[in-house]
Write an enzyme that holds these catalytic residues in place. Structure first.
Site, mmCIF file in Angstrom:
data_model
loop_
_atom_site.group_PDB
_atom_site.id
_atom_site.type_symbol
_atom_site.label_atom_id
_atom_site.label_comp_id
_atom_site.label_asym_id
_atom_site.label_seq_id
_atom_site.Cartn_x
_atom_site.Cartn_y
_atom_site.Cartn_z
ATOM 1 N N ARG A 81 -8.511 3.560 10.673
ATOM 2 C CA ARG A 81 -8.225 2.160 10.994
ATOM 3 C C ARG A 81 -9.293 1.580 11.913
ATOM 4 N NH1 ARG A 81 -2.405 2.523 10.119
ATOM 5 N NH2 ARG A 81 -1.463 0.469 10.015
ATOM 6 N N LYS A 140 0.822 -1.216 0.000
ATOM 7 C CA LYS A 140 0.000 0.000 0.000
ATOM 8 C C LYS A 140 0.857 1.268 0.000
ATOM 9 C CE LYS A 140 -2.358 -0.090 3.728
ATOM 10 N NZ LYS A 140 -2.006 0.999 4.644
ATOM 11 N N ARG A 177 10.348 -7.241 3.698
ATOM 12 C CA ARG A 177 10.282 -5.772 3.599
ATOM 13 C C ARG A 177 11.450 -5.097 4.313
ATOM 14 N NH1 ARG A 177 4.900 -2.562 5.211
ATOM 15 N NH2 ARG A 177 5.267 -3.259 7.332
ATOM 16 N N ARG A 227 -0.693 -7.196 14.406
ATOM 17 C CA ARG A 227 -1.244 -6.170 13.508
ATOM 18 C C ARG A 227 -2.297 -6.764 12.588
ATOM 19 N NH1 ARG A 227 4.184 -4.107 12.186
ATOM 20 N NH2 ARG A 227 3.843 -4.741 10.047
ATOM 21 N N ARG A 239 11.928 -2.906 9.545
ATOM 22 C CA ARG A 239 11.217 -2.061 10.504
ATOM 23 C C ARG A 239 11.183 -2.723 11.876
ATOM 24 N NH1 ARG A 239 5.697 0.205 7.740
ATOM 25 N NH2 ARG A 239 4.844 -0.514 9.709
HETATM 26 P P1 AMP Z 1 1.716 1.862 9.069
HETATM 27 O O1 AMP Z 1 2.901 2.654 8.634
HETATM 28 O O2 AMP Z 1 0.439 2.334 8.425
HETATM 29 O O3 AMP Z 1 1.958 0.390 8.908
HETATM 30 O O4 AMP Z 1 1.512 2.148 10.648
HETATM 31 C C1 AMP Z 1 2.498 1.779 11.592
HETATM 32 C C2 AMP Z 1 1.900 1.765 12.988
HETATM 33 O O5 AMP Z 1 1.467 3.085 13.351
HETATM 34 C C3 AMP Z 1 0.637 0.911 13.160
HETATM 35 O O6 AMP Z 1 0.957 -0.462 13.378
HETATM 36 C C4 AMP Z 1 0.008 1.550 14.379
HETATM 37 O O7 AMP Z 1 0.677 1.178 15.563
HETATM 38 C C5 AMP Z 1 0.281 3.024 14.148
HETATM 39 N N1 AMP Z 1 -0.804 3.692 13.389
HETATM 40 C C6 AMP Z 1 -0.724 4.224 12.140
HETATM 41 N N2 AMP Z 1 -1.919 4.730 11.762
HETATM 42 C C7 AMP Z 1 -2.759 4.510 12.793
HETATM 43 C C8 AMP Z 1 -4.146 4.770 13.003
HETATM 44 N N3 AMP Z 1 -4.898 5.363 12.059
HETATM 45 N N4 AMP Z 1 -4.697 4.389 14.190
HETATM 46 C C9 AMP Z 1 -3.950 3.788 15.142
HETATM 47 N N5 AMP Z 1 -2.647 3.500 15.010
HETATM 48 C C10 AMP Z 1 -2.041 3.855 13.839
#
Ligand code: AMP
Length: 218
Positions: free
Chosen positions: A93, A17, A130, A173, A162
């Site tokens: 989310r 994504k 990744r 997740r 990461r």
């Molecule tokens: P991502 O880069 O989208 O994979 O997000 C990394 C981490 O950031 C997620 O696993 C959550 O811990 C946190 N995070 C990002 N966006 C949100 C959201 N909209 N609500 C809650 N936690 C978020």
């Protein structure tokens, strides 16, 4: 291209994504607003929010709705987003975030919500390969042949796995995605705002599917 496109891209983490969103944002000339990137930037800056978020992110949890809604409200109010639009990646989310977003965007509603669909098993394979640049966030796929030090082609920064890509955090997740985020698919479908794009296949093919959907919603 669409002037002022406002898009939400949903999908499991690790579905490709982020990379597709970056490409789409260049194609449409709109900002890519990734809440994960915002939290990682706050972590790098060492702010109170960043330190709190890092613990949650590393454990594969979700940061609280109120905090996330406040961040997104502020970001979507900036001039680039109000004039050009945006691609929202990683938000909403939860249904509570989606409801708040409807309020935030009441004057400039979202044009289309896209679910970039990649099955859980494929996501697990992709996440283990990744790698991400610590500095600029560019994503890479490891082949297993790399040496320890990997330098980013874009900015020269360190490319690493990461901190939240450990097997436990990834599984947590994905479980949270099923329980908290996947209900959004039904939520937006019921409102007639959802388009599903098959996210399996070569990145160029997936990108073409995405742009076709965006064009169809002009
Ligand atoms: P991502 O880069 O989208 O994979 O997000 C990394 C981490 O950031 C997620 O696993 C959550 O811990 C946190 N995070 C990002 N966006 C949100 C959201 N909209 N609500 C809650 N936690 C978020």
């Amino acid at each position: 291209m669409i002037p002022g496109a406002r898009l939400i891209i949903l999908g499991r983490q690790g579905a490709g994504k982020g990379t597709q969103c970056v490409r789409l944002s260049r194609h449409l000339v709109v900002p890519h607003i990734s809440t994960g990137d915002m939290l990682r930037a706050a972590t790098r800056e060492g702010t109170e929010l960043g330190l709190m978020a890092k613990e949650i992110m590393d454990a594969g949890g979700l940061v609280g709705d109120d905090i996330m809604i406040g961040l997104v409200d502020e970001r979507l109010g900036r001039p680039d987003a109000t004039t050009r639009g945006y691609i929202l990646d990683g938000f909403p989310r939860t249904v509570a975030q989606a409801d708040a977003l409807d309020g935030i965007t009441s004057e400039r509603p979202i044009h289309v919500v896209i679910d970039l669909d990649v099955p859980r098993e494929i996501v697990l394979e992709r996440i283990s390969a990744r790698r991400v640049c610590r500095d600029c966030g560019t994503n890479y796929t490891a082949s297993g042949q790399e040496s320890q030090t990997w330098i980013c082609d874009v900015c020269g920064g360190d490319v690493q796995q990461r901190d939240d890509d450990t097997p436990d955090a990834v599984n947590r997740r994905l479980d949270l995605y099923e329980s908290q985020t996947s209900p959004l698919i039904e939520h937006y479908a019921a409102q007639g705002r959802l388009m599903v794009v098959n996210g399996v296949g070569r990145p160029d093919h997936v990108f073409k599917r995405l742009t076709d959907v965006v064009e169809s919603r002009r």
